[in-house]
Design a protein around this motif. Structure first.
Motif, PDB file in Angstrom:
ATOM      1  N   ARG A   1      22.740 -11.790 -33.292  1.00 31.59           N
ATOM      2  CA  ARG A   1      23.395 -11.180 -32.007  1.00 31.59           C
ATOM      3  C   ARG A   1      24.515 -10.356 -32.446  1.00 31.59           C
ATOM      4  O   ARG A   1      24.738 -10.106 -33.716  1.00 31.59           O
ATOM      5  CB  ARG A   1      23.866 -12.295 -31.095  1.00 31.59           C
ATOM      6  CG  ARG A   1      22.971 -13.405 -30.624  1.00 31.59           C
ATOM      7  CD  ARG A   1      22.082 -12.850 -29.553  1.00 31.59           C
ATOM      8  NE  ARG A   1      21.368 -13.647 -28.881  1.00 31.59           N
ATOM      9  CZ  ARG A   1      19.966 -13.772 -29.208  1.00 31.59           C
ATOM     10  NH1 ARG A   1      19.434 -12.889 -30.047  1.00 31.59           N
ATOM     11  NH2 ARG A   1      19.244 -14.635 -28.564  1.00 31.59           N
ATOM     12  N   CYS A   2      24.964  -9.607 -31.654  1.00 32.75           N
ATOM     13  CA  CYS A   2      26.163  -8.727 -31.874  1.00 32.75           C
ATOM     14  C   CYS A   2      27.341  -9.240 -30.829  1.00 32.75           C
ATOM     15  O   CYS A   2      27.069  -9.174 -29.481  1.00 32.75           O
ATOM     16  CB  CYS A   2      25.670  -7.410 -31.518  1.00 32.75           C
ATOM     17  SG  CYS A   2      26.903  -6.130 -31.805  1.00 32.75           S
ATOM     18  N   ASP A   3      28.654  -9.104 -31.425  1.00 34.43           N
ATOM     19  CA  ASP A   3      29.673  -9.514 -30.531  1.00 34.43           C
ATOM     20  C   ASP A   3      29.875  -8.328 -29.500  1.00 34.43           C
ATOM     21  O   ASP A   3      30.460  -8.620 -28.331  1.00 34.43           O
ATOM     22  CB  ASP A   3      30.874  -9.818 -31.256  1.00 34.43           C
ATOM     23  CG  ASP A   3      31.190 -11.096 -31.561  1.00 34.43           C
ATOM     24  OD1 ASP A   3      30.059 -12.047 -31.621  1.00 34.43           O
ATOM     25  OD2 ASP A   3      32.022 -11.622 -32.030  1.00 34.43           O
ATOM     26  N   VAL A   4      29.799  -7.001 -29.902  1.00 35.12           N
ATOM     27  CA  VAL A   4      30.112  -6.121 -29.066  1.00 35.12           C
ATOM     28  C   VAL A   4      28.890  -5.389 -27.973  1.00 35.12           C
ATOM     29  O   VAL A   4      29.178  -4.667 -27.309  1.00 35.12           O
ATOM     30  CB  VAL A   4      30.764  -4.729 -29.685  1.00 35.12           C
ATOM     31  CG1 VAL A   4      32.000  -5.239 -30.411  1.00 35.12           C
ATOM     32  CG2 VAL A   4      29.703  -4.158 -30.635  1.00 35.12           C
ATOM     33  N   ASN A   5      27.696  -5.985 -28.354  1.00 29.67           N
ATOM     34  CA  ASN A   5      26.263  -5.456 -27.835  1.00 29.67           C
ATOM     35  C   ASN A   5      25.692  -6.793 -27.016  1.00 29.67           C
ATOM     36  O   ASN A   5      24.846  -7.253 -27.903  1.00 29.67           O
ATOM     37  CB  ASN A   5      25.409  -4.765 -28.684  1.00 29.67           C
ATOM     38  CG  ASN A   5      24.225  -4.375 -28.098  1.00 29.67           C
ATOM     39  OD1 ASN A   5      24.033  -4.536 -26.799  1.00 29.67           O
ATOM     40  ND2 ASN A   5      23.383  -3.777 -28.630  1.00 29.67           N
TER      41      ASN A   5
ATOM     42  N   THR B   1      35.463 -16.447 -28.242  1.00 25.39           N
ATOM     43  CA  THR B   1      35.443 -15.279 -29.177  1.00 25.39           C
ATOM     44  C   THR B   1      35.225 -13.712 -28.234  1.00 25.39           C
ATOM     45  O   THR B   1      35.017 -13.917 -27.054  1.00 25.39           O
ATOM     46  CB  THR B   1      34.067 -15.183 -29.954  1.00 25.39           C
ATOM     47  OG1 THR B   1      33.023 -15.106 -29.118  1.00 25.39           O
ATOM     48  CG2 THR B   1      34.096 -16.690 -30.919  1.00 25.39           C
ATOM     49  N   ILE B   2      35.223 -12.417 -28.924  1.00 28.59           N
ATOM     50  CA  ILE B   2      34.931 -11.210 -28.356  1.00 28.59           C
ATOM     51  C   ILE B   2      33.626 -11.463 -27.809  1.00 28.59           C
ATOM     52  O   ILE B   2      33.585 -10.925 -26.715  1.00 28.59           O
ATOM     53  CB  ILE B   2      35.380 -10.190 -29.400  1.00 28.59           C
ATOM     54  CG1 ILE B   2      36.598 -10.049 -29.769  1.00 28.59           C
ATOM     55  CG2 ILE B   2      34.612  -8.585 -28.752  1.00 28.59           C
ATOM     56  CD1 ILE B   2      36.892  -9.390 -31.094  1.00 28.59           C
ATOM     57  N   GLY B   3      32.661 -12.027 -28.501  1.00 32.73           N
ATOM     58  CA  GLY B   3      31.297 -11.883 -28.146  1.00 32.73           C
ATOM     59  C   GLY B   3      31.164 -12.720 -26.690  1.00 32.73           C
ATOM     60  O   GLY B   3      30.379 -11.930 -25.734  1.00 32.73           O
TER      61      GLY B   3
END
Length: 556
Positions: free
Chosen positions: A345-349, A537-539
């Motif tokens: 996974r990606c925190d910003v996507n 979290t940011i994600g």
């Protein structure tokens, strides 16, 4: 910006790439337990091909079903039965205009018995890393060489354009290369010999383009150095290798996927040593985020390899060409690393791993979003893409929400790039932003996190104990250490990617923070205790904003 150096075609072996951008091999665990690409995995790689990259290199793909696997849903090229499933992947990537290489691996000692079906890990020398390790016999060496060759034949049959041998990051070929892990007394003490023999057999029997990934440094006085790698590369060039792909790291915490505590474009100086030694194309990876950084890499390497940045924004190249805002990788290493037992996974996507979702449904009308943190910014972005007229309200004088509380200087530098992206993207999408405006309404979208991170204690001249893995306290420790004696417990680092933890410890130590196992009767003026298993979290904030925007005014 002149991107022509990134857009030139290049011939690698017998393959012509349409440009100089390649997707790095990165474990995703989107494959099936049997080792073939699932529909989700194909869609994930296809999205990067749609983004314009010239070459996709698959994640590491194991060559036998005995002792070669490193992750539970890793791709495998161990049986003819899987060939049709891999054909679905190669057909899709080719239809989108990209080439695709499969990265073949035997992980050697870098695995666990439960991952390799109860067998004992093998290695050139019996040096354990996780489980007990058995030294390879001559029969083992012949068996594994044949496994690589047979996997290569299958790869060609399945439509792959080339093979990349994984000789980096402490896997089996790297274990033969490195003096730190190869203590043999026979002819394979010369670890390059093993790779040469595999290479020559693949070239003879599979007749396919072959490259190799090598760690240009292992961050270890006993391990590989750029000078050693230059010599290895020269020998492999003579043996017929078609390209050299430089990465970094072995078994320790430092590797190619460096978090924000380490400089970007990390390995240019090391790469120059190898560049001067070989004539075949040189590929280079290592925290390359922006087009400007990619152009710097092209001054040394022939092909720029993007890893986490293509997770953050699969359309990086197309956006760079068009001058559109690119969503940056913030190098947090929290959702894209350590994926032995989970999917990437990606925190910003928030769409990474969910590429099979249907397109956004169109909407119309006006909508107000309250909250200028990443949740609200993402919600506004998605709503605007759907066609809504969006107004975003933020009570502070700038966007960022809880980002504005950051104290860690490295984190501030990297994370602020994400806010800049949202500012540019929302401006492009004609979202109206109203700062210094506290909005209360019954029919707006309230994009405010449920959890408010704790505020930094305002104290000076005190002895402080931080016994908390909440990210905010990692952050505050930098500031608190300026005016106080700060101690942090070992368990405060629970849940961090090991590379990020290692570099964070170094940075905090330089700031004066001391680490202890327990308080052990020490007296503190202020104690902070808060260990959690599941923290904000940011994600999670971005994911929530995405789904708020995606599902607004839909009928269920």
């Amino acid at each position: 910006m002149d991107l022509s150096k990134l857009l030139e075609p290049i011939k690698v072996g017998e393959v012509i790439l349409r440009n100089r951008i390649a997707m790095s091999p990165m474990i995703s665990n989107l494959g099936t337990p049997e080792g073939y690409p699932s529909d989700a995995h194909i869609a994930y790689l296809a999205e990067r091909a749609k983004g314009g990259v010239g070459l996709i290199i698959t994640e590491y793909t194991y060559v036998n079903r005995t002792d070669a696997r490193g992750s539970v849903n890793e791709l495998g090229m161990y049986s003819d039965e899987l060939t049709p499933k891999f054909m679905r992947l190669t057909e899709m990537i080719h239809a989108l205009g990209s080439k695709i290489f499969v990265q073949l691996v035997h992980v050697g000692r870098k695995t666990r018995r439960d991952i390799i079906w109860g067998n004992t890990p093998i290695a050139p020398s019996p040096i354990p890393i996780m489980d007990e390790v058995r030294e390879m016999t001559k029969d083992d060496i012949e068996r594994v060489k044949n496994d690589f060759v047979n996997a290569s034949i299958r790869a060609k049959r399945a439509g792959f354009d080339g093979i990349e041998l994984h000789g980096a990051h402490g896997y089996l070929l790297a274990q033969f290369f490195s003096p730190a892990t190869n203590k043999r007394a026979d002819e394979y003490k010369d670890g390059v010999r093993f790779a040469e023999e595999i290479l020559k057999s693949i070239k003879e029997k599979a007749k396919i383009t072959v490259g190799i990934r090598i760690s240009v440094t292992e961050f270890d006085n006993e391990g590989l150095t750029p000078e050693m790698v230059a010599e290895i590369s020269k020998r492999l060039e003579k043996a017929g290798i078609d390209y050299i792909h430089l990465s970094a790291g072995r078994d320790g915490p430092l590797g190619s996927s460096m978090p924000y505590y380490y400089k970007r474009v990390s390995f240019l100086e090391y790469a120059k040593v190898v560049r001067d030694a070989i004539k075949v194309p040189l590929f280079l990876v290592g925290s390359i985020i922006t087009p400007e950084e990619a152009l710097k890499v092209r001054d040394v390497a022939d092909v720029v390899v993007l890893g986490r940045q293509l997770l953050a924004d699969p359309h990086w190249l197309n956006k760079a060409i068009k001058g559109l805002p690119i969503r940056p990788c913030i190098r947090c290493n929290q959702s894209c690393r350590g994926v032995v037992y989970k999917e990437v996974r990606c925190d910003v996507n928030p769409e990474l791993g969910w590429e099979l979702l249907p397109p956004l449904e169109k909407g119309k009308g006006e909508v107000a979003v309250v909250g200028g943190g990443v949740m609200g910014l993402e919600a506004a972005r998605v709503l605007a893409l759907r066609g809504f007229t969006v107004t975003l309200y933020e009570q502070n004088n700038k966007l960022g929400g809880q980002f504005l509380l950051l104290k860690d200087p490295w984190k501030i530098n990297e994370f602020n790039e994400l806010i800049k992206y949202y500012e540019r993207e929302l401006r492009r999408l004609n979202v109206e932003i109203k700062l210094n405006t506290k909005m209360e309404c019954s029919d707006c979208i309230l994009a405010v996190p449920d959890y408010e991170i704790p505020k930094m204690p305002e104290v000076k001249g005190e002895r402080i104990l931080i016994d908390s893995n909440i990210y905010a306290y990692h952050d505050y420790a930098f500031e608190l250490a300026k005016y106080n004696e700060v101690y942090m417990t070992e368990r405060s680092f629970k849940g961090l990617d090991r590379t990020r933890e290692y570099l964070l410890r170094n940075s905090l130590s330089q700031a004066g923070v001391k680490f202890i196992e327990e308080s052990n009767g020490m007296k503190f003026d202020l104690e902070i205790h808060n260990i959690v298993d599941d923290q904000p979290t940011i994600g999670k904030a971005i994911q929530r904003g995405y789904w708020i925007g995606r599902t607004y005014k839909l009928q269920f």
